[in-house]
Scaffold this motif. Structure first.
Motif, PDB file in Angstrom:
ATOM      1  N   SER A 119      53.337  63.590  35.433  1.00 50.37           N
ATOM      2  CA  SER A 119      54.034  64.366  34.545  1.00 50.37           C
ATOM      3  C   SER A 119      54.467  65.523  34.767  1.00 50.37           C
ATOM      4  N   GLY A 120      53.564  66.165  35.527  1.00 48.34           N
ATOM      5  CA  GLY A 120      53.883  67.639  36.020  1.00 48.34           C
ATOM      6  C   GLY A 120      53.249  68.612  34.828  1.00 48.34           C
ATOM      7  N   VAL A 121      52.303  68.053  34.208  1.00 43.36           N
ATOM      8  CA  VAL A 121      51.759  68.788  32.976  1.00 43.36           C
ATOM      9  C   VAL A 121      50.370  68.957  33.596  1.00 43.36           C
ATOM     10  N   GLU A 122      49.745  70.230  33.845  1.00 43.62           N
ATOM     11  CA  GLU A 122      48.590  70.654  34.159  1.00 43.62           C
ATOM     12  C   GLU A 122      47.820  71.174  33.203  1.00 43.62           C
ATOM     13  N   LYS A 123      48.417  71.793  32.343  1.00 43.98           N
ATOM     14  CA  LYS A 123      47.767  72.745  31.359  1.00 43.98           C
ATOM     15  C   LYS A 123      48.699  72.855  30.027  1.00 43.98           C
ATOM     16  N   PRO A 124      48.242  73.167  28.772  1.00 44.34           N
ATOM     17  CA  PRO A 124      49.197  73.001  27.780  1.00 44.34           C
ATOM     18  C   PRO A 124      50.221  73.879  27.803  1.00 44.34           C
ATOM     19  N   ALA A 125      50.381  75.124  28.505  1.00 46.92           N
ATOM     20  CA  ALA A 125      51.670  75.759  28.935  1.00 46.92           C
ATOM     21  C   ALA A 125      52.705  74.840  29.346  1.00 46.92           C
ATOM     22  N   ASP A 126      52.331  73.733  30.080  1.00 52.81           N
ATOM     23  CA  ASP A 126      53.434  72.993  30.858  1.00 52.81           C
ATOM     24  C   ASP A 126      54.098  71.942  29.840  1.00 52.81           C
ATOM     25  N   LEU A 127      53.704  71.987  28.584  1.00 50.04           N
ATOM     26  CA  LEU A 127      54.299  71.219  27.532  1.00 50.04           C
ATOM     27  C   LEU A 127      55.591  71.423  27.051  1.00 50.04           C
ATOM     28  N   VAL A 128      56.224  72.758  27.567  1.00 44.00           N
ATOM     29  CA  VAL A 128      57.398  73.074  27.158  1.00 44.00           C
ATOM     30  C   VAL A 128      58.483  72.266  27.807  1.00 44.00           C
ATOM     31  N   GLY A 129      59.405  71.543  27.124  1.00 45.16           N
ATOM     32  CA  GLY A 129      60.329  70.766  27.747  1.00 45.16           C
ATOM     33  C   GLY A 129      59.778  69.148  28.092  1.00 45.16           C
ATOM     34  N   LYS A 130      58.811  69.027  27.815  1.00 45.41           N
ATOM     35  CA  LYS A 130      58.001  67.643  28.077  1.00 45.41           C
ATOM     36  C   LYS A 130      58.171  66.937  26.455  1.00 45.41           C
ATOM     37  N   THR A 131      57.793  65.463  26.915  1.00 40.19           N
ATOM     38  CA  THR A 131      57.814  64.701  25.500  1.00 40.19           C
ATOM     39  C   THR A 131      56.188  64.271  25.301  1.00 40.19           C
ATOM     40  N   VAL A 132      55.902  64.433  23.890  1.00 36.98           N
ATOM     41  CA  VAL A 132      54.466  64.026  23.810  1.00 36.98           C
ATOM     42  C   VAL A 132      54.406  63.191  22.625  1.00 36.98           C
ATOM     43  N   GLY A 133      53.631  62.135  22.570  1.00 34.67           N
ATOM     44  CA  GLY A 133      53.847  61.204  21.648  1.00 34.67           C
ATOM     45  C   GLY A 133      52.395  61.312  20.819  1.00 34.67           C
ATOM     46  N   VAL A 134      52.635  61.137  19.421  1.00 30.14           N
ATOM     47  CA  VAL A 134      51.430  61.437  18.412  1.00 30.14           C
ATOM     48  C   VAL A 134      51.719  60.784  17.415  1.00 30.14           C
ATOM     49  N   PRO A 135      50.760  60.215  16.365  1.00 27.74           N
ATOM     50  CA  PRO A 135      50.912  59.497  15.242  1.00 27.74           C
ATOM     51  C   PRO A 135      51.343  60.784  14.045  1.00 27.74           C
ATOM     52  N   PHE A 136      52.593  60.794  13.416  1.00 26.14           N
ATOM     53  CA  PHE A 136      52.681  61.951  12.626  1.00 26.14           C
ATOM     54  C   PHE A 136      51.794  61.732  11.464  1.00 26.14           C
ATOM     55  N   VAL A 137      51.410  63.162  10.940  1.00 24.56           N
ATOM     56  CA  VAL A 137      50.960  63.262   9.713  1.00 24.56           C
ATOM     57  C   VAL A 137      49.204  62.743   9.978  1.00 24.56           C
ATOM     58  N   SER A 138      48.875  62.653  11.356  1.00 29.25           N
ATOM     59  CA  SER A 138      47.616  62.319  11.342  1.00 29.25           C
ATOM     60  C   SER A 138      46.713  63.501  11.789  1.00 29.25           C
ATOM     61  N   THR A 139      45.471  63.504  12.019  1.00 31.23           N
ATOM     62  CA  THR A 139      44.666  64.867  12.688  1.00 31.23           C
ATOM     63  C   THR A 139      45.035  65.094  13.948  1.00 31.23           C
ATOM     64  N   SER A 140      45.327  64.242  14.553  1.00 31.45           N
ATOM     65  CA  SER A 140      45.689  64.312  16.111  1.00 31.45           C
ATOM     66  C   SER A 140      47.135  65.364  15.921  1.00 31.45           C
ATOM     67  N   HIS A 141      48.192  64.988  15.210  1.00 34.16           N
ATOM     68  CA  HIS A 141      49.167  65.656  14.818  1.00 34.16           C
ATOM     69  C   HIS A 141      49.114  67.144  14.490  1.00 34.16           C
ATOM     70  N   PHE A 142      48.361  67.265  13.484  1.00 35.69           N
ATOM     71  CA  PHE A 142      47.838  68.608  12.881  1.00 35.69           C
ATOM     72  C   PHE A 142      47.250  69.626  14.082  1.00 35.69           C
TER      73      PHE A 142
END
Length: 338
Positions: A119-142
């Motif tokens: 994915s090209g993501v090695e660290k949190p800073a690399d998330l810019v412009g990337k697609t992340v899946g998460v269940p909304f209004v969950s503790t993970s989302h928070f």
């Protein structure tokens, strides 16, 4: 003929004086795919047996997210269920009259932000412009939002965040549709096979506020059914003590672990690994100020209030409650010894 009629009359009179057999009240309990002693006690029948003695018949219903359980609680379909601390904050703020009465687990390392290989993501800073899946209004989302904004200094609008339930995350991951995901086992165990964790809720919680999963009950149901609350909480206390005493020796073949797999799927090895990522407070810890005790100063009440304030800041809540202490009901656990 008279003799037959007399016997019939006697039978009727005998039936009339027999006490009526009380019919068990049916109660639906919602749970999620979250490992722990709670599931083991469901699988081995301890809850069913104890609640039957108290006059209740349980129906166990699996949901894919706390949001779905919140909706079921709001509609009156489910009076008891499993929701994360962020979901509790959102639901109660929006007017769902529920109470937290047991800390299912301290989330810690069991919810992780994982980057997919390639994915090209090695660290949190690399998330810019990337697609992340998460269940909304969950503790993970928070914690994803907190991590982006408060820990790594990234505007969440710079990341394409998609609302996906755990099974959808696994499917999208395998297709290569998402670059990263923030989720819990068993979905977490699956995506780690072709990805690497770049953060987790222990790290983000230390920099902000911890998250937890909890058992909640509709307030009016709790008030009307003290026998249910007492019996249900007693089984929880026994199951958590059993884990504290013997959990370190559980193996993939242990009945407690196979019971968890029976309830939510996956493999015994994955379930065993996931168990080690969570914290399971026993009854005395549950009743302490660290969790359910202490009123507004208790850890659970503070975490819920902080979560609600963050969600409001993100535009996901329009307003806040004046006080989140009433959301926490420590009575069932504090009364265990009485």
């Amino acid at each position: 003929m008279k003799r037959i009629l007399g016997a019939y009359a006697l039978a009727l009179s005998t039936v009339a004086i027999l006490p009526a057999v009380a019919q068990a009240e049916e109660v639906v309990v919602g749970y999620q795919q979250i490992v722990g002693p709670f599931l083991s006690a469901i699988a081995d029948g301890r809850f069913d047996s104890a609640l039957k003695d108290a006059g209740y018949e349980l129906e166990w219903r699996q949901f894919t997210s706390g949001g779905d359980i919140s909706t079921a609680l709001a509609s009156g379909d489910v009076p008891v269920g499993v929701i994360g601390s962020t979901g509790i904050a959102a639901a109660t703020t929006r007017g769902v009259d529920l109470q937290l009465f047991w800390i299912l687990d301290d989330i810690g390392h069991s919810e992780q932000l994982v980057a997919r290989e390639g994915s090209g993501v090695e660290k949190p800073a690399d998330l810019v412009g990337k697609t992340v899946g998460v269940p909304f209004v969950s503790t993970s989302h928070f914690h994803l939002l907190v991590g982006l904004e408060k820990v790594w200094g990234i505007d969440p609008s710079e990341v394409n965040i998609l609302n996906m339930q755990p099974p959808q995350i696994v499917a999208a991951w395998q297709r290569g549709d998402i670059d990263a995901a923030y989720v819990w086992p068993p979905a977490l165990s699956e995506i780690l096979k072709s990805g690497k964790a770049i953060s987790d809720s222990a790290e983000i919680g230390a920099a902000s506020v911890p998250t937890f999963d909890g058992l909640v009950v509709e307030k009016s149901f709790a008030e009307d059914n003290p026998a249910f609350m007492a019996a249900f909480t007693k089984v929880l206390a026994e199951a958590y003590k059993d884990y504290a005493d013997t959990g370190a020796s559980w193996t993939a073949e242990s009945p407690q672990v196979t019971g968890i797999v029976k309830m939510i799927g996956g493999t015994p090895e994955d379930a065993l690994g996931a168990l080690k990522l969570l914290g399971y407070p026993v009854a005395s810890e549950q009743a302490s100020e660290k969790w359910l005790g202490g009123g507004a100063n208790g850890g659970a009440a503070k975490a819920i209030a902080t979560s609600a304030a963050f969600l409001e800041g993100q535009g996901q809540l329009d307003t806040l409650l004046d006080d989140y202490a009433p959301v926490v009901n420590a009575a069932p656990v504090t009364q265990l010894g009485n």
